[in-house]
Every structure is written in structure tokens, then in C-alpha cells.
Design a protein around this motif. Structure first.
Motif, PDB file in Angstrom:
ATOM      1  N   VAL A  26       7.010  -9.559   0.197  1.00 55.76           N
ATOM      2  CA  VAL A  26       6.638  -9.026   2.211  1.00 55.76           C
ATOM      3  C   VAL A  26       7.460  -8.212   2.820  1.00 55.76           C
ATOM      4  O   VAL A  26       6.651  -7.624   3.418  1.00 55.76           O
ATOM      5  CB  VAL A  26       6.949 -10.859   2.437  1.00 55.76           C
ATOM      6  CG1 VAL A  26       7.230 -11.152   3.676  1.00 55.76           C
ATOM      7  CG2 VAL A  26       5.992 -11.771   1.421  1.00 55.76           C
ATOM      8  N   LEU A  27       7.838  -8.404   2.848  1.00 51.78           N
ATOM      9  CA  LEU A  27       8.249  -7.132   2.861  1.00 51.78           C
ATOM     10  C   LEU A  27       7.793  -5.571   3.138  1.00 51.78           C
ATOM     11  O   LEU A  27       7.948  -5.175   4.510  1.00 51.78           O
ATOM     12  CB  LEU A  27      10.365  -6.280   1.972  1.00 51.78           C
ATOM     13  CG  LEU A  27      11.528  -7.032   3.445  1.00 51.78           C
ATOM     14  CD1 LEU A  27      12.751  -6.739   2.520  1.00 51.78           C
ATOM     15  CD2 LEU A  27      11.613  -7.430   4.269  1.00 51.78           C
ATOM     16  N   THR A  28       7.058  -5.051   2.121  1.00 46.78           N
ATOM     17  CA  THR A  28       6.265  -3.847   2.178  1.00 46.78           C
ATOM     18  C   THR A  28       5.278  -4.187   2.918  1.00 46.78           C
ATOM     19  O   THR A  28       4.832  -3.025   3.282  1.00 46.78           O
ATOM     20  CB  THR A  28       5.665  -4.148   1.113  1.00 46.78           C
ATOM     21  OG1 THR A  28       6.701  -3.687  -0.031  1.00 46.78           O
ATOM     22  CG2 THR A  28       5.093  -2.211   0.528  1.00 46.78           C
ATOM     23  N   VAL A  29       4.602  -6.117   2.997  1.00 43.72           N
ATOM     24  CA  VAL A  29       3.961  -6.012   3.569  1.00 43.72           C
ATOM     25  C   VAL A  29       3.880  -5.586   5.342  1.00 43.72           C
ATOM     26  O   VAL A  29       3.329  -5.408   6.436  1.00 43.72           O
ATOM     27  CB  VAL A  29       2.899  -7.316   3.668  1.00 43.72           C
ATOM     28  CG1 VAL A  29       1.901  -7.625   4.593  1.00 43.72           C
ATOM     29  CG2 VAL A  29       2.055  -7.293   2.091  1.00 43.72           C
ATOM     30  N   PRO A 102       9.442   7.557   7.224  1.00 46.60           N
ATOM     31  CA  PRO A 102       7.797   7.455   6.661  1.00 46.60           C
ATOM     32  C   PRO A 102       8.237   5.659   5.763  1.00 46.60           C
ATOM     33  O   PRO A 102       9.581   5.567   5.955  1.00 46.60           O
ATOM     34  CB  PRO A 102       7.467   8.165   5.595  1.00 46.60           C
ATOM     35  CG  PRO A 102       8.337   9.826   6.474  1.00 46.60           C
ATOM     36  CD  PRO A 102       9.795   9.286   6.891  1.00 46.60           C
ATOM     37  N   LEU A 103       7.257   5.490   5.496  1.00 45.67           N
ATOM     38  CA  LEU A 103       7.852   4.115   4.404  1.00 45.67           C
ATOM     39  C   LEU A 103       7.769   4.449   3.785  1.00 45.67           C
ATOM     40  O   LEU A 103       9.387   3.562   2.804  1.00 45.67           O
ATOM     41  CB  LEU A 103       5.913   3.275   4.621  1.00 45.67           C
ATOM     42  CG  LEU A 103       5.750   2.843   5.833  1.00 45.67           C
ATOM     43  CD1 LEU A 103       4.477   1.709   5.045  1.00 45.67           C
ATOM     44  CD2 LEU A 103       6.046   2.290   6.382  1.00 45.67           C
ATOM     45  N   LEU A 285      16.195  -7.054  -7.071  1.00 41.13           N
ATOM     46  CA  LEU A 285      14.875  -7.714  -6.927  1.00 41.13           C
ATOM     47  C   LEU A 285      13.779  -7.098  -6.260  1.00 41.13           C
ATOM     48  O   LEU A 285      12.914  -6.736  -6.502  1.00 41.13           O
ATOM     49  CB  LEU A 285      14.757  -9.032  -7.075  1.00 41.13           C
ATOM     50  CG  LEU A 285      15.183  -9.454  -7.977  1.00 41.13           C
ATOM     51  CD1 LEU A 285      15.652 -11.399  -7.904  1.00 41.13           C
ATOM     52  CD2 LEU A 285      14.677  -9.882  -9.646  1.00 41.13           C
ATOM     53  N   CYS A 286      14.193  -6.751  -4.920  1.00 35.37           N
ATOM     54  CA  CYS A 286      13.521  -6.016  -4.464  1.00 35.37           C
ATOM     55  C   CYS A 286      13.096  -4.420  -4.643  1.00 35.37           C
ATOM     56  O   CYS A 286      12.316  -3.782  -4.203  1.00 35.37           O
ATOM     57  CB  CYS A 286      14.120  -5.284  -2.781  1.00 35.37           C
ATOM     58  SG  CYS A 286      13.920  -7.638  -2.163  1.00 35.37           S
ATOM     59  N   LEU A 291       7.345   1.394  -5.382  1.00 38.14           N
ATOM     60  CA  LEU A 291       6.017   1.857  -6.165  1.00 38.14           C
ATOM     61  C   LEU A 291       4.835   1.449  -5.081  1.00 38.14           C
ATOM     62  O   LEU A 291       4.195   1.739  -4.837  1.00 38.14           O
ATOM     63  CB  LEU A 291       5.527   0.712  -7.081  1.00 38.14           C
ATOM     64  CG  LEU A 291       6.447   2.106  -8.698  1.00 38.14           C
ATOM     65  CD1 LEU A 291       6.498   0.627  -9.991  1.00 38.14           C
ATOM     66  CD2 LEU A 291       6.118   2.835  -8.790  1.00 38.14           C
ATOM     67  N   LEU A 292       5.944   0.473  -4.310  1.00 38.66           N
ATOM     68  CA  LEU A 292       4.656  -0.899  -3.676  1.00 38.66           C
ATOM     69  C   LEU A 292       4.182   0.228  -2.543  1.00 38.66           C
ATOM     70  O   LEU A 292       3.197   0.481  -1.186  1.00 38.66           O
ATOM     71  CB  LEU A 292       4.792  -2.008  -2.404  1.00 38.66           C
ATOM     72  CG  LEU A 292       5.030  -2.272  -4.310  1.00 38.66           C
ATOM     73  CD1 LEU A 292       5.391  -4.194  -3.811  1.00 38.66           C
ATOM     74  CD2 LEU A 292       3.986  -2.625  -4.902  1.00 38.66           C
ATOM     75  N   MET A 293       6.138   0.833  -1.451  1.00 43.83           N
ATOM     76  CA  MET A 293       5.454   1.030  -0.196  1.00 43.83           C
ATOM     77  C   MET A 293       4.927   2.845   0.207  1.00 43.83           C
ATOM     78  O   MET A 293       3.909   2.789   0.959  1.00 43.83           O
ATOM     79  CB  MET A 293       6.759   2.131  -0.141  1.00 43.83           C
ATOM     80  CG  MET A 293       8.221   0.604   0.379  1.00 43.83           C
ATOM     81  SD  MET A 293       7.049   0.415   1.792  1.00 43.83           S
ATOM     82  CE  MET A 293       9.319  -0.598   3.049  1.00 43.83           C
TER      83      MET A 293
END
Length: 376
Positions: A26-29, A102-103, A285-286, A291-293
Motif C-alpha cells: 500500500v505504501l508503494t502505491v 526519487p521513489l 516486513l516493509c 523491489l517494488l519502488m
């Protein structure tokens, strides 16, 4: 009964870990949506709190009831107030940090949150991690440092392709510019500190079973609405808010509504993760954000970030740390069950009792008068 209790405990531990991974996604989105928004970050957070406050209050009334909500708030108003203020300011600062990093960089800098949470949980709740968990956290932090490659450490010079967007201190004529790195770092540190305190207080509330998650989230949303409005006035972004209200665009309306819906999942994940796990497990756990960013940045910016061998090593260390600690947690539960079962069997043999068996029908029984009678 013992087998049902064991299955319940395993389910609860998995639910806590899955909740933490939900927070990560959720934080990534959320960061990606804030990045593509054309409004200032403080205004975006204000609009998000405006929509989410209606969602949370409605959920609290439906799930708990008005009288029960009032009772829970009246009983725990101090902890609720402190947690709501800390969490609201922290999330707003995280939104603002998108304008400074940047993200991908923001995700890696966020890995330092583990140490902030460890300190806050030990000071407030006296929670301690074992040596194995500390080693995993340190490993993830080292991996994050290898990816961040801060300028004060002796890393080789980074020469990024010209097609990439500007980083802090590079060519200011590029399409996207970021704020001063030191201001961004100060904002991020303050946000991580407040978020750690808020997560620790969430752990205290969720583990007490006295508050419903919707009530906690409602207080946070209402508090965030008030504080973000004050921050918009302080930063001089009130004109941007008026422009959006007078002529709202479809894109910005969809973004803010999406952020409000995601805030429901975020608060739900934080509540149940801190309920079934130690507070310091939440930032660990975050860790998959590393990888997602980059994927989110590719979707937003249209290119992948520049990587070298140190970035790859950092990826490996951070992902290995979380995989090891998750695997160890599941194995520990299984080993604990086997150990308890062996101890029970040893105790039964020590007391001269064999395994529980049904009496044979030809065994003699003793009646109430003490006479020996046969069951046959």
C-alpha cells in the motif's frame, strides 16, 4: 483442543506477517500516486484526510456503533490523541518527502526506520528483539546503505545516463527537480521518528483488545484533516487548495479518492501487524519496498533507476534478511510444537502414566463400595 489452539496461533502469526506485507504494498502505491499528482504534497494529504475521515467514521459507526465508539474514545483518549497526532504528522511528512527524493531513494532511506522503531518500542513498551532479529535488521540496513550510497561514504562516483531525471545536486534544467537533500533528510528523520512512536502506541492499543481498528483510524483521519489544513496555511499552499476546489480535475479527484481508499488498507494492516507481531517487525516486513519502488518509479517516470554492483549487493542483503527472518519465524513455531509435545510425553513417562487409552472391557473396575467387579 491443543491441536486447534496450535493452528489458531499459527494463523494469527501469519495474519500479522501478511498485514505487514500489505502495508508495504500500500505504501508503494501511495508514493506512486503522490508522485504523479500535480498538486503540492501537503494539499494532497489534506484532501486524502478529508475523504478518508468520512470512510473511517462510517466504518466505525457500522462496525462498532455510536455509543461504543464514544465509550472507547472516552476511555483511551490520551493514547488515541498522541498516536493520531504522531501518525498524521508523520504521514504528511512522508508525502512531502516525495518532492525531495526519487521513489527508489525514498524506499531505501525508509529502511532506517527499523532503528527508530526499535528505540521507540524499547522506550515505551520495553520490547526487546533477540540477537537473530537484530542481525537481520542490521543486515537489511547495510543493504540499504549499499543501495543509497550516501556521499559521505567512499563509494565510486555515480554517472547516470542523461535520460534519467535529476537527483539532488545535479542539473537543475532537467524535467524533474528535487528539493535540497538536507531539508529532505531532516523531514524524513522527523517523519520516521513520529511514525515509530505512533506505531508503538498502535501496538499498545491493538494488543489490549480494547479498541476497534476503525475507531483508531477515525481519530487519525480527523486529526490529520485538522493538522494538514494548518500545515497548508503555514506552507502557503492554500491557493492551490482553493484552485482545486473551484475547478477540480478528474485526474486529481481520482488520485485523492484512491489515496483515501488505500488509507483504509494501510490503517487495517498496521493495526493487525502490530497486534500479532512486535513493533520492530513492521519496518522489517516493509523491506520488499526495495523491489517494488523501482517498479513504481518505472511506471511513473518511464525508466528504471541507474544501478551498479553495490545496488545489487544491497538488494540481495535486504531481501535475504526478510526471507530469513520469515522462514525462521515459521520454523520456530513448528519446533516449539515438537518441543512441547516431547516435554509432555516425558512428563507422562516420568509420572508413570502411559499414553491415554480407552479401558479394555475385560479389565476389572472398582465400584463405589470398593468391591472389585468385572466389566464382562
Amino acid at each position: 483442543m491443543e491441536e486447534q489452539s496450535s493452528n489458531c496461533n499459527i494463523f494469527e502469526r501469519l495474519r500479522g506477517k501478511l498485514s505487514g506485507l500489505l502495508v508495504c504494498v500500500v505504501l508503494t502505491v501511495v508514493y506512486g500516486l503522490v508522485k504523479i499528482s500535480e498538486l503540492p504534497a501537503a494539499v494532497v494529504f489534506l484532501l486524502r484526510c478529508f475523504f478518508s475521515s468520512f470512510l473511517f467514521v462510517g466504518l466505525a459507526i457500522v462496525l462498532v456503533g455510536i455509543s461504543s465508539c464514544q465509550s472507547q474514545v472516552r476511555t483511551n483518549w490520551k493514547v488515541l490523541g498522541i498516536r493520531s497526532v504522531c501518525d498524521s504528522i508523520a504521514l504528511c511528512l512522508f508525502y512531502i518527502c516525495v518532492e525531495y527524493f526519487p521513489l527508489t531513494k525514498l524506499a531505501f532511506l525508509g529502511q532506517t526506520q527499523s532503528f527508530f522503531v526499535m528505540a521507540a518500542s524499547w522506550i515505551i513498551l520495553r520490547e526487546k528483539l533477540n540477537i537473530f532479529q537484530v542481525v537481520c535488521l542490521v543486515t537489511a540496513f547495510i543493504g540499504a546503505m549499499l543501495v543509497i550510497q550516501p556521499p559521505f561514504l567512499p563509494f565510486p562516483d555515480q554517472h547516470e545516463p542523461e535520460s534519467n531525471h535529476t537527483l539532488v545536486g545535479e542539473d537543475e534544467s532537467d524535467a524533474r527537480e528535487y528539493g535540497n537533500v538536507y531539508v529532505g533528510a531532516a523531514i524524513l528523520v522527523l517523519g520516521l521518528t513520529l511514525f515509530s512512536v505512533g506505531s508503538t502506541l498502535m501496538r499498545k492499543m491493538s494488543s489490549s483488545n480494547q479498541l476497534n481498528w476503525a475507531v483508531v483510524a477515525s481519530c487519525q483521519a480527523v486529526c490529520g484533516l485538522v493538522l494538514s489544513f494548518i500545515l497548508v496555511l503555514i506552507l502557503g499552499k492554500f491557493e492551490n487548495l482553493v484552485d482545486f476546489v473551484m475547478s477540480p480535475s478528474l485526474k486529481e479527484s481520482v488520485i485523492t479518492a484512491g489515496l483515501a481508499v488505500l488509507s483504509v488498507l494501510l490503517q487495517l494492516g498496521i493495526f493487525y501487524c502490530t497486534k500479532y507481531e512486535k513493533t520492530a517487525m513492521l519496518p522489517l516486513l516493509c523491506t520488499p519496498q526495495v523491489l517494488l519502488m523501482p517498479l513504481s518509479e518505472f511506471l511513473v517516470e518511464g525508466h528504471l533507476p541507474w544501478l551498479n554492483v553495490f545496488h545489487c549487493i544491497g538488494f540481495f542483503l535486504t531481501i535475504t534478511a526478510i526471507l530469513v527472518i520469515l522462514t525462521a519465524a515459521l520454523c520456530r513455531d513448528r519446533l516449539r510444537e515438537c518441543f512441547d509435545r516431547n516435554e509432555n510425553e516425558k512428563g507422562s513417562l516420568r509420572d508413570g502414566q502411559g499414553p491415554a487409552t480407552m479401558p479394555s472391557p475385560d479389565i476389572k473396575a472398582v465400584n463405589e463400595n470398593g468391591n472389585s467387579t468385572s466389566n464382562v
